[in-house]
Motif scaffolding. Structure first.
Motif, PDB file in Angstrom:
ATOM      1  N   PRO A  33     -50.382  58.782 -70.405  1.00 48.87           N
ATOM      2  CA  PRO A  33     -49.787  60.026 -71.478  1.00 48.87           C
ATOM      3  C   PRO A  33     -48.324  60.712 -71.204  1.00 48.87           C
ATOM      4  N   TYR A  34     -47.757  60.796 -69.883  1.00 50.73           N
ATOM      5  CA  TYR A  34     -46.773  61.504 -69.586  1.00 50.73           C
ATOM      6  C   TYR A  34     -45.528  60.602 -69.496  1.00 50.73           C
ATOM      7  N   PHE A  37     -42.835  61.470 -73.370  1.00 48.08           N
ATOM      8  CA  PHE A  37     -42.537  62.741 -73.954  1.00 48.08           C
ATOM      9  C   PHE A  37     -41.177  63.219 -73.623  1.00 48.08           C
ATOM     10  N   GLU A  38     -40.359  62.560 -72.647  1.00 44.85           N
ATOM     11  CA  GLU A  38     -39.285  63.078 -72.209  1.00 44.85           C
ATOM     12  C   GLU A  38     -38.029  62.457 -73.018  1.00 44.85           C
ATOM     13  N   ASN A 440     -30.142  75.660 -71.558  1.00 44.57           N
ATOM     14  CA  ASN A 440     -30.634  74.271 -72.055  1.00 44.57           C
ATOM     15  C   ASN A 440     -32.229  74.365 -72.203  1.00 44.57           C
ATOM     16  N   GLU A 441     -32.827  75.317 -71.352  1.00 42.99           N
ATOM     17  CA  GLU A 441     -34.497  75.490 -71.529  1.00 42.99           C
ATOM     18  C   GLU A 441     -34.824  76.923 -71.287  1.00 42.99           C
ATOM     19  N   PRO A 442     -34.203  77.910 -72.092  1.00 41.28           N
ATOM     20  CA  PRO A 442     -34.567  79.268 -71.693  1.00 41.28           C
ATOM     21  C   PRO A 442     -36.208  79.657 -71.522  1.00 41.28           C
ATOM     22  N   GLU A 443     -37.113  78.808 -72.270  1.00 37.30           N
ATOM     23  CA  GLU A 443     -38.612  78.797 -72.432  1.00 37.30           C
ATOM     24  C   GLU A 443     -38.892  78.862 -71.127  1.00 37.30           C
ATOM     25  N   LYS A 444     -38.353  77.867 -70.300  1.00 36.31           N
ATOM     26  CA  LYS A 444     -38.859  77.570 -69.304  1.00 36.31           C
ATOM     27  C   LYS A 444     -38.422  78.655 -67.947  1.00 36.31           C
TER      28      LYS A 444
ATOM     29  N   VAL B   3     -37.308  73.252 -74.613  1.00 33.91           N
ATOM     30  CA  VAL B   3     -37.817  72.784 -73.776  1.00 33.91           C
ATOM     31  C   VAL B   3     -38.616  71.574 -74.490  1.00 33.91           C
ATOM     32  N   VAL B   4     -38.144  70.078 -73.805  1.00 31.08           N
ATOM     33  CA  VAL B   4     -39.191  68.971 -74.311  1.00 31.08           C
ATOM     34  C   VAL B   4     -40.276  69.222 -73.339  1.00 31.08           C
ATOM     35  N   ALA B   5     -41.445  69.216 -74.060  1.00 32.09           N
ATOM     36  CA  ALA B   5     -42.654  69.556 -73.492  1.00 32.09           C
ATOM     37  C   ALA B   5     -43.770  68.627 -74.044  1.00 32.09           C
ATOM     38  N   ILE B   6     -44.739  68.211 -73.214  1.00 34.06           N
ATOM     39  CA  ILE B   6     -45.626  67.236 -73.671  1.00 34.06           C
ATOM     40  C   ILE B   6     -46.750  68.061 -74.614  1.00 34.06           C
ATOM     41  N   TYR B  10     -46.656  74.675 -76.684  1.00 29.46           N
ATOM     42  CA  TYR B  10     -45.873  74.939 -75.298  1.00 29.46           C
ATOM     43  C   TYR B  10     -45.602  76.613 -75.453  1.00 29.46           C
ATOM     44  N   GLU B  11     -44.899  76.934 -76.463  1.00 26.17           N
ATOM     45  CA  GLU B  11     -44.520  78.496 -76.674  1.00 26.17           C
ATOM     46  C   GLU B  11     -45.448  79.382 -76.657  1.00 26.17           C
TER      47      GLU B  11
END
Lengths: 504, 121
Positions: A33-34, A37-38, A440-444, B3-6, B10-11
Motif C-alpha cells: 500500500p505504500y 502515494f508519493e 514545502n511541508e509545514p504540517e509536518k 504534505v503528501v500523506a498516505i 492527516y491534518e
C-alpha cells in the motif's frame, strides 16, 4: 549423481527474484500500500539492476567471516590495553559524539530499511533493502561492542540510548532520521539511500575512520573496515535507486529533484558536526573539513551530477551556499560546543597555539579574520579564571534543530535569520535551505519536538538547568564541561605518568 | 495541505508542538545581540505578556555579562528591531504593548560596540 553447480547468475535468479511470486487471493496494491502515494511512477520493476548480485546465503557467509575478524581485533585491543595507546585523552570525545549521535542513527536506518524492503514491490529492491537493514543492525552492534571497551575507562558514554531521545544537540541526528522514516519509502530511499549513503557518506566515514587510524584507535578502525564493504553496497543501492526512478517516468524528475535539494541540505547541516570534529577534535589531524568537502563533494559530487544531468537532474539547490559555508561551519560549530559543553555529555576545549596556526593555514580566508579573535577572547577569559559558558538557552532552527548560529551567505558578520508564519504561529530557520523544507511541508514540521522549546513547555524534567541535566542523564561535573579539569583528563595524565615512570 | 500523506485525514492528527497555548500563559521570546557572534545564537526566554520591556535589558545583562563590551552598553542608546521592523520600545510598558508576540525575535545593536577588537565576536 551430483547436482550440477549453478552459475552465479542462476543462483542470483533463484535466490532473489525467484523467491517472489504472483499473489492469487490478494490484489498486489493491497499488499504494497505504500509505494504509490508519493506520486512516483514505476512502469517496470524488473528494470531494477543489482550490480552486486549478492544472495542471502553468501551474504551470511561474508558477514560471519568479517565478524570473526572484527571480534578478534577487539579482544586483542582490550587485552593489550589499547586505550592507553591513543594520541590523547581528548580523542575519546570523538567516540562519545559518534556513539551518541551516529550509532542510534544506524539503528534508525536498520528499522527504516526493513520497512522499505517490505513495502517496495520490486523483488530486487526488496532483497537489497533487506541486506542493508541487517547491515545497519550489525553496524550499531559492532559500534557498541567496540566502544564499550572505552566506556570502562572514560565518562559520557553509558546513557547513549536515552540521551539520543532527550539531549538538545542529539535531536539533530534524531530528527533527521525521524523525518526520513516518516516520509514514504521512495523519499526515504532518496534521503538515506542516495543523499546520505551515496552523496555524503565519504564525508562521514572517511573523517571518523581516518581520524581513528591517525589517532591510534585501532579498534574503531577495524569496525570501519568491517563496515566498508557494506558501505560500498549501500552506495550502489543509492545510485541505483536514483537512476531507476529517473528512468522509469519523466514525471518522477521534479519530485526526485525536490527530495535531492531537501536531503542534501539536511545532510549538510548534520555533517557540520563532523566538520567541527575534523578541524577541532582530532589531536592528530587528517585533513581539514574544507579539503574533505572539496574532494568528496565539489569534485566527486560535481562529477556525479554531471553524470545525472542526462536525466535532467540538477545540482542540489543550495550546493553553492554549502560550499561557501564550508569556510565557516567547523569554527562556528566548535564555538557552539565550546560554550555549551556544560550542558552536553562530552568535553570541549580551547585549541592551542599550534592548532590555531594550522587552522589559519587551512582557512586563509576566514580563520584569522573572524574566528581567531573569538578563541583568543575566550582564551584570555580562561586565563583569568573565567572560562566562558553560554548562560542561556539557544534559539533553535525549526527544521534542522541546530541552534540558530549560522551566518548570512556571503556575510559572516551577520547571523542568518529566516522565518515563516503558519496558522498564526511564527517559525524560525537558520537558512533558506531549512526554510524551504518547512514551507514545502509545514504540517509536518509544526510537529517537531524542539528540545529548548520543550524545556520551556515543562516536558524535560524541570525548569532549572540541573533538573534538565539530570533528566538528560548527564553526570554533572564528570561528563560535561571543559576537558581541562575533567576526570577523563586526570585519568589520561595518570596513564602518561605511569608510562614515563616505567620507561625511565 | 501540502504534505503528501498516505492517510487522507492527516491534518486531523497533527500535533502542533509550538503553539503559545503550550507555554502556560507565557510568550517564547528570542533576543539577539548583533555584531557579537561569539554568543552562539539568540537566547530564548519565556515571559508573561505583561512583563515590562525593560526586563529584557536586565535578562540580557545576565546572559551577556561576561563579554568585555557588556559593561559599556548604554541601554538608552541601543537600536532595536522587533520581527524585522525597527522599533523604539517603551521600557516601562509591557512586551505585549511593545508589539512582542509569541516567538518574536528581538534584535539589538549597540552603537560604538562592534564586538571584540572590532571583529563581530
Amino acid at each position: 549423481m551430483t547436482a550440477k553447480k549453478l552459475s552465479l547468475k542462476q543462483r542470483y535468479e533463484f535466490l532473489t527474484r525467484d523467491l517472489d511470486w504472483e499473489p492469487s487471493y490478494q490484489p498486489v496494491d493491497s499488499i504494497f500500500p505504500y509505494d504509490q502515494f508519493e506520486g512516483i511512477k514505476i512502469k517496470d520493476w524488473s528494470g531494477w539492476e543489482d550490480p552486486f548480485r549478492l544472495t542471502m546465503d553468501s551474504y551470511w557467509k561474508f558477514q560471519a567471516e568479517k565478524e570473526r575478524k572484527l571480534y578478534a581485533v577487539i579482544d586483542a585491543f582490550a587485552q593489550n590495553n589499547g586505550q592507553t595507546g591513543i594520541s590523547d585523552g581528548r580523542y575519546i570525545n570523538v567516540l562519545k559524539l559518534f556513539l551518541t549521535a551516529i550509532s542510534p542513527a544506524e539503528y534508525q536506518a536498520h528499522r527504516a530499511f526493513a520497512f522499505t524492503g517490505r513495502h517496495l514491490r520490486g523483488a530486487g529492491t526488496r532483497v537489497a533493502c533487506q541486506m542493508q537493514s541487517i547491515d545497519e543492525l550489525r553496524h550499531i552492534q559492532t559500534q557498541i561492542h567496540t566502544i564499550s571497551h572505552y566506556n570502562k575507562f572514560f565518562d559520557g558514554m553509558s546513557e547513549f540510548p536515552i540521551q539520543h531521545d532527550r539531549v538538545f544537540y542529539l535531536s539533530v541526528p534524531k530528527s533527521f532520521f525521524d523525518d526520513a522514516r516518516s516520509a514514504g519509502p521512495f523519499e526515504f530511499m532518496i534521503a538515506i539511500g542516495f543523499a546520505f549513503e551515496y552523496l555524503l557518506t565519504n564525508l562521514l566515514f572517511v573523517p571518523f575512520m581516518s581520524g581513528a587510524a591517525y589517532n591510534g584507535d585501532m579498534s574503531t578502525v577495524t569496525f570501519g573496515f568491517s563496515a566498508q564493504s557494506d558501505e560500498s553496497r549501500h552506495m550502489t543501492l543509492g545510485i541505483e535507486v536514483i537512476k531507476f526512478l529517473l528512468e522509469q517516468h519523466p514525471d518522477n524528475l521534479p519530485i526526485v529533484q525536490r527530495w535531492v535539494d531537501k536531503w542534501f541540505w539536511r545532510g549538510f547541516r548534520l555533517l557540520g558536526v563532523v566538520a567541527a570534529m575534523m578541524d577541532y577534535m582530532l589531536p592528530k589531524k587528517v585533513m581539514s573539513w574544507k579539503e574533505a568537502w572539496d574532494i568528496y563533494f565539489v569534485e566527486a559530487g560535481g562529477a556525479l551530477f554531471k553524470d545525472l544531468a542526462r536525466y535532467g537532474l540538477k545540482m542540489p539547490k543550495y550546493a553553492n551556499v554549502a560550499t561557501e559555508a564550508c569556510e565557516h561551519i567547523s569554527h562556528q560549530n566548535w564555538g557552539l560546543f565550546y560554550q555549551l559543553c556544560h550542558v552536553a555529555g562530552f568535553h570541549a576545549w580551547m585549541p592551542d597555539a599550534e592548532h590555531m596556526d594550522w587552522l589559519s593555514e587551512k582557512y586563509p580566508n576566514t580563520f584569522d579574520k573572524y574566528y581567531r579573535p573569538r578563541f583568543e577572547m575566550w582564551a584570555k577569559q580562561e586565563k583569568e579564571g573565567k572560562r566562558f559558558y553560554f548562560n542561556g538557552l539557544p534559539q533553535l532552527c525549526s527544521c534542522c534543530q541546530l541552534p540558530m548560529l549560522y551566518t548570512e551567505p556571503g556575510d559572516p558578520t551577520k547571523t542568518c535569520f529566516r522565518n515563516s508564519t503558519f496558522k498564526g504561529t511564527r517559525y524560525h530557520f537558520c537558512s533558506d535551505g531549512c526554510k524551504d523544507i518547512f514551507d514545502n511541508e509545514p504540517e509536518k514540521y509544526v510537529q517537531s519536538w524542539l528540545p529548548v522549546n520543550q524545556i520551556f513547555q515543562g516536558n524535560c524534567g524541570g525548569a532549572t538547568v540541573p533538573e534538565v541535566l539530570d533528566w538528560y542523564k548527564i553526570n554533572v561535573g564528570v561528563d560535561n564541561c571543559d576537558y581541562v579539569g575533567s576526570p577523563d583528563e586526570t585519568l589520561w595524565k595518570s596513564w602518561m605518568e605511569q608510562r614515563f615512570s616505567e620507561a625511565g | 495541505m501540502s504534505v503528501v500523506a498516505i492517510t487522507p485525514d492527516y491534518e486531523k492528527h497533527i500535533q502542533y508542538r509550538d503553539e503559545q497555548a503550550l507555554y502556560h500563559g507565557a510568550l517564547l521570546v528570542y533576543v539577539h545581540w548583533e555584531e557579537h557572534l561569539s554568543f552562539v545564537s539568540a537566547f530564548a526566554v519565556s515571559l508573561p505578556p505583561d512583563t515590562p520591556f525593560g526586563a529584557i535589558c536586565e535578562i540580557a545583562k545576565g546572559i551577556y555579562g561576561d563579554h568585555p563590551d557588556a559593561a559599556q552598553i548604554d541601554w538608552m542608546k541601543v537600536e532595536w528591531m522587533i520581527d524585522s521592523e525597527q522599533a523604539t520600545p517603551d521600557f516601562g510598558k509591557s512586551i505585549a504593548e511593545n508589539g512582542v508576540g509569541h516567538k518574536s525575535l528581538i534584535r539589538f545593536w549597540t552603537p560604538g560596540l562592534h564586538g571584540y577588537q572590532g571583529t563581530p565576536n
